[in-house]
Structure formats: C-alpha cells, structure tokens
Scaffold this motif. Structure first.
Motif, PDB file in Angstrom:
ATOM      1  N   VAL A   1      58.336  37.759 -28.175  1.00  0.00           N
ATOM      2  CA  VAL A   1      57.428  36.703 -28.614  1.00  0.00           C
ATOM      3  C   VAL A   1      58.219  35.436 -28.928  1.00  0.00           C
ATOM      4  CG1 VAL A   1      55.746  38.328 -29.553  1.00  0.00           C
ATOM      5  CG2 VAL A   1      57.525  37.402 -31.037  1.00  0.00           C
ATOM      6  N   GLN A   2      57.534  34.324 -28.800  1.00  0.00           N
ATOM      7  CA  GLN A   2      58.098  33.036 -29.201  1.00  0.00           C
ATOM      8  C   GLN A   2      57.351  32.555 -30.431  1.00  0.00           C
ATOM      9  OE1 GLN A   2      57.291  29.250 -26.999  1.00  0.00           O
ATOM     10  NE2 GLN A   2      59.521  29.243 -26.665  1.00  0.00           N
ATOM     11  N   MET A   3      58.091  32.282 -31.480  1.00  0.00           N
ATOM     12  CA  MET A   3      57.479  31.865 -32.742  1.00  0.00           C
ATOM     13  C   MET A   3      57.736  30.386 -32.982  1.00  0.00           C
ATOM     14  SD  MET A   3      58.097  35.004 -35.371  1.00  0.00           S
ATOM     15  CE  MET A   3      57.394  36.619 -35.011  1.00  0.00           C
ATOM     16  N   THR A   4      56.730  29.704 -33.485  1.00  0.00           N
ATOM     17  CA  THR A   4      56.878  28.302 -33.872  1.00  0.00           C
ATOM     18  C   THR A   4      56.265  28.111 -35.248  1.00  0.00           C
ATOM     19  OG1 THR A   4      54.818  27.768 -32.713  1.00  0.00           O
ATOM     20  CG2 THR A   4      56.879  27.401 -31.519  1.00  0.00           C
ATOM     21  N   LYS A   5      56.884  27.220 -35.997  1.00  0.00           N
ATOM     22  CA  LYS A   5      56.410  26.977 -37.349  1.00  0.00           C
ATOM     23  C   LYS A   5      55.170  26.100 -37.310  1.00  0.00           C
ATOM     24  CE  LYS A   5      58.617  26.684 -41.818  1.00  0.00           C
ATOM     25  NZ  LYS A   5      59.912  26.535 -42.509  1.00  0.00           N
ATOM     26  N   LYS A   6      54.183  26.418 -38.127  1.00  0.00           N
ATOM     27  CA  LYS A   6      52.976  25.602 -38.213  1.00  0.00           C
ATOM     28  C   LYS A   6      53.294  24.284 -38.919  1.00  0.00           C
ATOM     29  CE  LYS A   6      49.633  29.394 -38.568  1.00  0.00           C
ATOM     30  NZ  LYS A   6      48.596  30.015 -39.427  1.00  0.00           N
TER      31      LYS A   6
END
Length: 482
Positions: A466-471
C-alpha cells in the motif's frame, strides 16, 4: 519349497489386506461418525493442505459436510481425527476441558512449538502459566501500555508515509514484534548482534505446511528457525541470570524471579517455550488481522467512513488536543470493536483447534473414541448462513445486537472455555490503536498484492503493498481514491 513360498506370500497378502481394511474401517465401542480415512498412514493430509484462495469454508471441510454431515472422521498426519463443524459439540469440547477433552496438537505442531509449550500443558501447570501471562497482558498492564502502543503505531505510520509503498503484513509484524519483544525480553534489534525476527520469519513460513522434515522443505526451515530462536532466547536467559537487574523492567525479569524461587514448579525449558510461544502468538496473528482489516476497509468505503467518523469524534471531543489516547476513549470505540470481531470472523486466522478425547464420548448418536483427536473447525461456524446472514459479506454492523465480549457457540475466533486466548485484550488494543492512528491521519491505496490463500492457514502470498499519504486539513475524505 514352492508351496512354502506360496503360503508365505498368501499370508503376507492377507495380513496387508487385513491391515488396510482395519485402517479404512476403524472400530469403537459404539457408532463412529461417517467419513473416509484416506490412504494408509497419509490419510487425507494432502487434501487438507490443498490451497484455497477464498474467504469461504475450506473445500476439504465443506465437501465432507455435504457428504457426511456436521461431524465426520478422517485421518491427518497419521492420526485418526473427528472433525466437528457442529456448534453444540464445539461448545461442549471447550467447556469440558480437562474432563472429557484436553488440549492436543499433532506431533508436527508440538515439534515446532516445543513439547513444554503452554498449549500442551494441562491442569494446574496450565493455570499457573496463564496467570503469569496475565501479568503482562492483563487489563491493568494494558492501561499502562496504551500510550506506548499509540506512540509506536504513530511513529511507524509516519515512517511508512515517506515510502513509495510498504508491504503491510511484514511492516505491521515487525512493528508488533519489536514492541512485544521489548516488553518480554527488553530486545532492541538496533543493539542486538543477531536478528531474532529473522528466525521467526523462517519459522512462520513452514508452520502450517506438510510436515516433511527434509532439507529444502518449508517444514524443515520452520524447525531450523525455531532452533535458532530458542538458542538466542536461552543465551539471553543465561546472560540475564549472570547479570541480574535490581529493578524488574520486563517479563524476563518476572520469569527469572519465578525460576529462582525454591518452591517453583517452573522449569527453564517451560519458561523458554513460553517466551517463544508468546513472541510468536503476539505478533503473527495480530499482523494478519490488521492486514485483513486494512484490505477490507479499502474495499468497503462506507465501513471506512463510519470507522473514521468514530475516531474523528474522539479527537473532536478531547479536552486536551495534545494528549494521547485515554483508556476511557479506547473503551468507547464501539464500532471499532465490532469491526475487529467482523474481521477475525471473516479471516478465520486459526483454521482448526485440536483436542483429544480422554474417554469414549457419546454425542448425537455417534461415539468419539478415547484417544482420538478432535478438530474444532471455526470457519464452518463463522461462515454458516444460519449463524450470520450473508456470511461472506464484511458487515461490522451485524455485531450491534450480538455478544462481543467473549466466546460463544457461534463465535470462537479467540478460542473458548478455560483456554480462551489470554492475549485477546492485547490484540484488540493493538488493532484499535493502530486503526485510530491510521484513519485519523492517513489515507492509503493498494499498489499491488492483496490476494489471499489458505493452506489451511491464512496467507498473503504476494503481500499487501500500500501507499500511504498523510491527510491535510482541507481534504479529510477517508474514501478518496487519491
């Protein structure tokens, strides 16, 4: 001479035929459940380990349920086994621990977990070890541990968000292993000359595999992984004994104190097997459950939105915005606990729970002979449409009107009876806190992987990358596809 040879050959043929007949038609003081014993010695082991790429009840069990009913006989890894998919029998098995049944696992499992492991011990010794484990994983200890669990989850998520992608199963396993190893034995991978986690990786890869101990097989690698891990644990124990601490800081100190008592029933072998099982059980099943939860949340936007709203409300209602999670906030996560139950119900991480009959047992017209193994099959209960409407649907809200606190006839993801998993609360704390940190601050998308296979244990053969990005504050939509 010729006639003598003929007689010998005929005798051998008759003996083999008689042995084959007895194998295929075992007897008892009553009526055995229907079923097939498969090939001599091998039984139906190969079919039992056949891969299954679905959430559904394993074909091995499902086909035999249709053919024979909810209780049937078979043979696995050289042992006659009664398989139970009957909720009433399962409940009786768990409730009659030590009276009619006792914990038992095939020799291949005993080899990899240790002959003195907590699952193979009974009576007073089992209760004694269970109380020791509750010293670490009981509610009072977890209250003190809550903020540390949150800090570890937040730190790792922030690190992963800086990567192009992260393989979630491996990443969460490392995260949980490091935390648990610290609490158990003060293990710090950055300061250790040996990698304890690598030994467990080799162990896990062959844990639920065909038990063939030949170099190159998964089972052989599993045994080698256990051997290496046990050597490291023994060395740590000896080093700690040679340099005792004045203040107890981890579970190892507590174990050493017990070992040094004059009236103790604890032995070094039992203590080491206990540490090994705790290290394995605390991270492997929890990391699998977390990976399944994240996959299912991504596939079900409405569920993700409801979960996010619950956790956003916790932050919104907090008086001190800079404080960490409070125990009261954790206990308020109603929908989160429903989601955890639904995840483990659908995941069926433990495909079978083994016991052994202590005496001949009559049940619904059948006899379970003394000495026979009995396998409780949780998937057959958790995926039964009579128990759960649309059982293959991921629907946490179904738990609104169902018991969520422990085991029941229709829910046994954490075991049941006196052997109800003592690490259940620890698992729920880690899952709930991780999900809290994830949905309040991050969004993610699947890069690759996510397929499952059961052999019969649950695996992600290609991982879940998965690729995670900060909100950011302007874009808080948890269902955004990025």
């Amino acid at each position: 001479m010729w006639s003598v040879s003929v007689c010998i050959a005929a005798t051998l043929v008759l003996a083999v035929a008689s042995w084959l007949y007895r194998w295929q038609h075992p007897t008892c003081n009553g009526n055995l459940p229907p079923g097939s014993m498969g090939w001599p010695l091998l039984g139906e082991t190969i079919k039992f380990f056949a891969p299954n790429p679905t959430w559904d009840t394993p074909p091995f069990v499902k086909e035999r349920m249709k053919r024979y009913g909810s209780i049937f006989k078979t043979s696995l890894v050289g042992r006659p086994v009664i398989v139970s998919t009957d909720a009433d029998l399962n409940y009786m098995i768990f409730q009659q621990e030590g009276q009619l049944f006792q914990s038992w696992y095939p020799d291949s499992f005993t080899e990899v977990f240790g002959r003195q492991n907590v699952g193979s011990l009974h009576g007073y010794m089992y209760k004694y070890l269970k109380n020791m484990v509750l010293y670490l994983f009981g509610p009072e200890s977890l209250k003190k541990m809550l903020n540390e669990v949150e800090h570890v989850a937040a730190r790792n998520l922030e690190k992963w968000a800086g990567l192009e992608s992260v393989e979630l199963k491996e990443a969460t396993a490392n995260m949980i292993f490091d935390l648990t190893a610290k609490k158990l034995i003060s293990y710090d991978p950055k300061k250790s000359s040996e990698n304890l986690r690598e030994s467990f990786v080799a162990f896990i890869q062959g844990l639920i595999s065909f038990p063939l101990d030949i170099p190159g097989t998964a089972y052989h690698k599993c045994l080698q992984g256990r051997k290496k891990a046990m050597t490291m644990l023994k060395n740590m124990l000896q080093e700690r004994r040679a340099n005792p601490r004045k203040v107890k800081t981890d579970f190892f100190d507590y174990v050493l104190e017990e070992l040094d008592r004059g009236d103790t029933i604890l032995t070094e072998a039992i203590a080491l097997d206990l540490m090994f099982v705790l290290l394995f059980a605390s991270f492997e099943t929890t990391s699998l459950a977390l990976t399944v939860a994240v996959k299912l949340l991504r596939d079900n936007p409405r569920v993700l939105q409801e979960l996010t709203e619950e956790h956003d409300n916790i932050l919104r209602n907090r008086e001190n915005k800079e404080s960490g999670l409070a125990w009261k906030e954790y206990k308020s996560m109603t929908f989160t606990f429903q989601l955890i139950n639904e995840t483990v119900r659908l995941a069926n991480i433990v495909p079978g729970v083994f016991r052994k009959a202590l005496k001949d047992i009559k049940f619904k017209g059948y006899t379970i002979p003394a000495g026979w193994a009995v396998m409780v099959c949780p998937p057959s209960i958790h995926l039964n449409p009579d128990n759960y409407k649309n059982p293959l649907e991921f629907n946490p809200s179904r738990w609104e009107k169902m018991d969520q606190k422990g085991a029941s006839k229709n829910f046994m993801a954490f075991g049941g009876g006196m052997r109800f998993c003592v690490g259940t609360d620890f698992t729920k704390v880690q899952m709930a806190v991780f999900l809290h940190c994830l949905v309040t601050k991050y969004r993610w998308k699947t890069v690759k992987g996510g397929d499952i296979v059961r052999t019969p244990g649950l695996q992600f053969p290609n991982g879940l990358h998965v690729q995670m990005t900060k909100k950011d504050k302007q874009n808080q939509d948890p269902t955004s596809k990025n």
